[in-house]
Scaffold this motif. Sequence first.
Motif, PDB file in Angstrom:
ATOM      1  N   THR A 151      46.985 -11.319  26.505  1.00 16.73           N
ATOM      2  CA  THR A 151      46.411 -11.553  27.996  1.00 16.73           C
ATOM      3  C   THR A 151      47.064 -12.941  28.305  1.00 16.73           C
ATOM      4  O   THR A 151      46.682 -13.766  27.848  1.00 16.73           O
ATOM      5  CB  THR A 151      45.062 -11.774  27.950  1.00 16.73           C
ATOM      6  N   PHE A 152      47.721 -12.688  29.781  1.00 14.72           N
ATOM      7  CA  PHE A 152      48.159 -13.867  30.242  1.00 14.72           C
ATOM      8  C   PHE A 152      47.662 -14.438  31.468  1.00 14.72           C
ATOM      9  O   PHE A 152      47.418 -13.665  32.188  1.00 14.72           O
ATOM     10  CB  PHE A 152      49.779 -13.657  30.620  1.00 14.72           C
ATOM     11  N   PRO A 153      46.862 -15.412  31.294  1.00 14.66           N
ATOM     12  CA  PRO A 153      45.985 -15.901  32.298  1.00 14.66           C
ATOM     13  C   PRO A 153      47.057 -16.042  33.537  1.00 14.66           C
ATOM     14  O   PRO A 153      48.157 -16.671  33.475  1.00 14.66           O
ATOM     15  CB  PRO A 153      45.543 -17.273  32.052  1.00 14.66           C
ATOM     16  N   SER A 154      46.494 -15.818  34.830  1.00 13.64           N
ATOM     17  CA  SER A 154      47.337 -15.735  35.976  1.00 13.64           C
ATOM     18  C   SER A 154      47.920 -16.862  36.254  1.00 13.64           C
ATOM     19  O   SER A 154      48.993 -17.421  37.091  1.00 13.64           O
ATOM     20  CB  SER A 154      46.693 -15.074  37.192  1.00 13.64           C
ATOM     21  N   GLU A 155      47.085 -18.246  35.838  1.00  9.18           N
ATOM     22  CA  GLU A 155      47.459 -19.668  36.252  1.00  9.18           C
ATOM     23  C   GLU A 155      48.857 -20.074  35.471  1.00  9.18           C
ATOM     24  O   GLU A 155      49.476 -20.769  35.945  1.00  9.18           O
ATOM     25  CB  GLU A 155      46.229 -20.578  35.879  1.00  9.18           C
ATOM     26  N   ILE A 156      49.023 -19.466  34.611  1.00 12.07           N
ATOM     27  CA  ILE A 156      50.172 -19.816  33.737  1.00 12.07           C
ATOM     28  C   ILE A 156      51.520 -19.643  34.342  1.00 12.07           C
ATOM     29  O   ILE A 156      52.451 -20.207  34.352  1.00 12.07           O
ATOM     30  CB  ILE A 156      50.267 -19.362  32.214  1.00 12.07           C
ATOM     31  N   PHE A 157      51.516 -18.598  35.098  1.00 10.65           N
ATOM     32  CA  PHE A 157      52.557 -18.161  36.145  1.00 10.65           C
ATOM     33  C   PHE A 157      52.923 -19.196  37.088  1.00 10.65           C
ATOM     34  O   PHE A 157      54.033 -19.236  37.615  1.00 10.65           O
ATOM     35  CB  PHE A 157      52.576 -16.478  36.501  1.00 10.65           C
ATOM     36  N   GLU A 158      51.848 -19.835  37.358  1.00  6.37           N
ATOM     37  CA  GLU A 158      52.096 -21.007  38.554  1.00  6.37           C
ATOM     38  C   GLU A 158      52.929 -22.290  37.864  1.00  6.37           C
ATOM     39  O   GLU A 158      53.579 -22.881  38.917  1.00  6.37           O
ATOM     40  CB  GLU A 158      50.848 -21.491  38.855  1.00  6.37           C
ATOM     41  N   LEU A 159      53.163 -22.333  36.527  1.00  9.61           N
ATOM     42  CA  LEU A 159      53.986 -23.139  35.953  1.00  9.61           C
ATOM     43  C   LEU A 159      55.466 -22.906  35.678  1.00  9.61           C
ATOM     44  O   LEU A 159      56.108 -23.824  35.462  1.00  9.61           O
ATOM     45  CB  LEU A 159      53.336 -23.586  34.552  1.00  9.61           C
ATOM     46  N   VAL A 160      55.740 -21.401  35.799  1.00  9.47           N
ATOM     47  CA  VAL A 160      56.994 -20.946  35.860  1.00  9.47           C
ATOM     48  C   VAL A 160      57.987 -21.507  37.016  1.00  9.47           C
ATOM     49  O   VAL A 160      57.344 -20.989  38.050  1.00  9.47           O
ATOM     50  CB  VAL A 160      57.299 -19.487  35.452  1.00  9.47           C
ATOM     51  N   PRO A 161      59.218 -22.068  36.967  1.00 12.63           N
ATOM     52  CA  PRO A 161      59.822 -22.541  37.763  1.00 12.63           C
ATOM     53  C   PRO A 161      60.209 -20.954  38.848  1.00 12.63           C
ATOM     54  O   PRO A 161      60.508 -19.967  38.092  1.00 12.63           O
ATOM     55  CB  PRO A 161      61.179 -22.916  37.425  1.00 12.63           C
TER      56      PRO A 161
END
Length: 74
Positions: free
Chosen positions: A35-45
């Motif tokens: 499960t990937f927390p949606s917040e982690i994708f905010e860190l992806v360039p």
Amino acid sequence: MTPQLNEHCPLCGKKNNCCYGKDKSLGICWCNQETFPSEIFELVPEKDIRVKCICKECLDRFKDGGSNFQRITE
């Protein structure tokens, strides 16, 4: 033109071990069980969104550290 393989994590630059980026015939990837927390994708360039996969190590560090998580690459 050969498409660039998705082999490196956009957060740390290490190999992401994503079988979908290597060869879809390898079967189900480790990430399908996570499960990937949606917040982690905010860190992806922005240029890497939907292009590069986050590695298990970064996913685990993010889950453990949450808001203290920092990207290693720029």
